[in-house]
Design a protein around this motif. Sequence first.
Motif, PDB file in Angstrom:
ATOM      1  N   PRO A  21      85.334  51.699  63.960  1.00  0.00           N
ATOM      2  CA  PRO A  21      83.911  51.987  64.074  1.00  0.00           C
ATOM      3  C   PRO A  21      83.557  53.396  63.553  1.00  0.00           C
ATOM      4  N   ILE A  22      82.346  53.486  63.011  1.00  0.00           N
ATOM      5  CA  ILE A  22      81.828  54.743  62.471  1.00  0.00           C
ATOM      6  C   ILE A  22      81.560  55.693  63.629  1.00  0.00           C
ATOM      7  N   THR A  23      81.981  56.943  63.464  1.00  0.00           N
ATOM      8  CA  THR A  23      81.804  57.946  64.521  1.00  0.00           C
ATOM      9  C   THR A  23      80.842  59.039  64.073  1.00  0.00           C
ATOM     10  N   GLN A  24      80.362  59.787  65.031  1.00  0.00           N
ATOM     11  CA  GLN A  24      79.538  60.958  64.730  1.00  0.00           C
ATOM     12  C   GLN A  24      80.334  61.934  63.866  1.00  0.00           C
ATOM     13  N   THR A  25      81.617  62.069  64.145  1.00  0.00           N
ATOM     14  CA  THR A  25      82.470  62.965  63.361  1.00  0.00           C
ATOM     15  C   THR A  25      82.526  62.520  61.901  1.00  0.00           C
ATOM     16  N   ASP A  26      82.629  61.202  61.643  1.00  0.00           N
ATOM     17  CA  ASP A  26      82.615  60.705  60.261  1.00  0.00           C
ATOM     18  C   ASP A  26      81.355  61.173  59.546  1.00  0.00           C
ATOM     19  N   ILE A  27      80.222  61.023  60.215  1.00  0.00           N
ATOM     20  CA  ILE A  27      78.935  61.370  59.612  1.00  0.00           C
ATOM     21  C   ILE A  27      78.821  62.872  59.378  1.00  0.00           C
ATOM     22  N   HIS A  42      72.524  63.717  62.528  1.00  0.00           N
ATOM     23  CA  HIS A  42      73.317  64.425  63.544  1.00  0.00           C
ATOM     24  C   HIS A  42      72.571  64.700  64.849  1.00  0.00           C
ATOM     25  N   ASP A  43      71.249  64.502  64.870  1.00  0.00           N
ATOM     26  CA  ASP A  43      70.455  64.815  66.059  1.00  0.00           C
ATOM     27  C   ASP A  43      69.856  63.529  66.630  1.00  0.00           C
ATOM     28  N   HIS A  44      70.448  63.043  67.726  1.00  0.00           N
ATOM     29  CA  HIS A  44      70.023  61.771  68.326  1.00  0.00           C
ATOM     30  C   HIS A  44      68.531  61.772  68.660  1.00  0.00           C
ATOM     31  N   ASP A  45      68.046  62.806  69.318  1.00  0.00           N
ATOM     32  CA  ASP A  45      66.642  62.844  69.723  1.00  0.00           C
ATOM     33  C   ASP A  45      65.705  62.815  68.520  1.00  0.00           C
ATOM     34  N   HIS A  46      66.055  63.540  67.483  1.00  0.00           N
ATOM     35  CA  HIS A  46      65.238  63.542  66.264  1.00  0.00           C
ATOM     36  C   HIS A  46      65.198  62.132  65.651  1.00  0.00           C
ATOM     37  N   ALA A  47      66.349  61.478  65.588  1.00  0.00           N
ATOM     38  CA  ALA A  47      66.415  60.128  65.021  1.00  0.00           C
ATOM     39  C   ALA A  47      65.560  59.158  65.831  1.00  0.00           C
ATOM     40  N   VAL A  48      65.602  59.254  67.151  1.00  0.00           N
ATOM     41  CA  VAL A  48      64.794  58.370  68.007  1.00  0.00           C
ATOM     42  C   VAL A  48      63.302  58.647  67.789  1.00  0.00           C
ATOM     43  N   ARG A  49      62.922  59.915  67.703  1.00  0.00           N
ATOM     44  CA  ARG A  49      61.511  60.258  67.446  1.00  0.00           C
ATOM     45  C   ARG A  49      61.047  59.719  66.089  1.00  0.00           C
ATOM     46  N   ALA A  50      61.964  59.573  65.155  1.00  0.00           N
ATOM     47  CA  ALA A  50      61.636  59.038  63.834  1.00  0.00           C
ATOM     48  C   ALA A  50      61.591  57.504  63.823  1.00  0.00           C
ATOM     49  N   GLY A  51      61.839  56.881  64.994  1.00  0.00           N
ATOM     50  CA  GLY A  51      61.765  55.434  65.091  1.00  0.00           C
ATOM     51  C   GLY A  51      63.086  54.701  64.922  1.00  0.00           C
ATOM     52  N   LEU A  52      64.174  55.440  64.874  1.00  0.00           N
ATOM     53  CA  LEU A  52      65.500  54.835  64.753  1.00  0.00           C
ATOM     54  C   LEU A  52      66.126  54.679  66.132  1.00  0.00           C
ATOM     55  N   PRO A  53      67.117  53.806  66.273  1.00  0.00           N
ATOM     56  CA  PRO A  53      67.774  53.643  67.573  1.00  0.00           C
ATOM     57  C   PRO A  53      68.699  54.810  67.927  1.00  0.00           C
ATOM     58  N   GLY A  54      68.947  55.674  66.973  1.00  0.00           N
ATOM     59  CA  GLY A  54      69.839  56.822  67.157  1.00  0.00           C
ATOM     60  C   GLY A  54      70.255  57.334  65.797  1.00  0.00           C
ATOM     61  N   VAL A  55      71.267  58.164  65.782  1.00  0.00           N
ATOM     62  CA  VAL A  55      71.773  58.753  64.541  1.00  0.00           C
ATOM     63  C   VAL A  55      72.234  57.651  63.594  1.00  0.00           C
ATOM     64  N   ILE A  56      71.938  57.832  62.313  1.00  0.00           N
ATOM     65  CA  ILE A  56      72.416  56.914  61.276  1.00  0.00           C
ATOM     66  C   ILE A  56      73.222  57.705  60.254  1.00  0.00           C
ATOM     67  N   SER A  57      74.105  57.020  59.573  1.00  0.00           N
ATOM     68  CA  SER A  57      74.843  57.696  58.504  1.00  0.00           C
ATOM     69  C   SER A  57      73.972  57.732  57.256  1.00  0.00           C
ATOM     70  N   PRO A  89      70.166  50.686  57.775  1.00  0.00           N
ATOM     71  CA  PRO A  89      70.949  51.851  58.209  1.00  0.00           C
ATOM     72  C   PRO A  89      72.222  51.453  58.954  1.00  0.00           C
ATOM     73  N   LEU A  90      73.219  52.317  58.832  1.00  0.00           N
ATOM     74  CA  LEU A  90      74.487  52.146  59.542  1.00  0.00           C
ATOM     75  C   LEU A  90      74.508  53.121  60.712  1.00  0.00           C
ATOM     76  N   ARG A  91      74.771  52.600  61.914  1.00  0.00           N
ATOM     77  CA  ARG A  91      74.717  53.403  63.128  1.00  0.00           C
ATOM     78  C   ARG A  91      76.112  53.729  63.653  1.00  0.00           C
ATOM     79  N   ILE A  92      76.158  54.755  64.443  1.00  0.00           N
ATOM     80  CA  ILE A  92      77.403  55.135  65.116  1.00  0.00           C
ATOM     81  C   ILE A  92      77.901  53.937  65.928  1.00  0.00           C
ATOM     82  N   GLY A  93      79.211  53.705  65.861  1.00  0.00           N
ATOM     83  CA  GLY A  93      79.828  52.614  66.611  1.00  0.00           C
ATOM     84  C   GLY A  93      79.939  51.318  65.839  1.00  0.00           C
TER      85      GLY A  93
END
Length: 138
Positions: A21-27, A42-57, A89-93
């Motif tokens: 699985p893709i990790t935050q470290t990979d990204i 790299h910023d989970h909160d920023h990604a969520v505010r942008a409408g994403l489920p979390g950080v994406i690669s 988008p590709l997500r962590i995990g």
Amino acid sequence: MTRPPAALTVGAQLEARRIGPITQTDIVRFAGAGGDFNPLHHDHDHAVRAGLPGVISMGQMQTGMLAAWLTDLVHVEHLLSYSVRFASPLRIGEILDLEGTVDEIDPATAVATVSLYAKAADRVVISGRARVRISLPR
């Protein structure tokens, strides 16, 4: 010394590869190598505010993985063209499955056209096409 081209046939499935699985470290490592420090990567909160489920690669990370996989199979010196389309988008995990199919072969030039896919579960993350020099049966 140039390695011999791969022997491919129309309809052949390329040997698949699984990454993850893709990790935050990979990204973050890819961001450091490529200089892409967009907070979506790299910023989970920023990604969520942008409408994403979390950080994406970044799409270029999957593009590079797909290209590296293909050239491991056909050898980089035989890659003539490579293009991709970002689809999702590709997500962590997530686990990335790389797949390809030989669509056509031009016997006059010994060039194969290959369809490529990077998938997470049943979702296409990147689709692409490549043209590669091949060895024809004698």
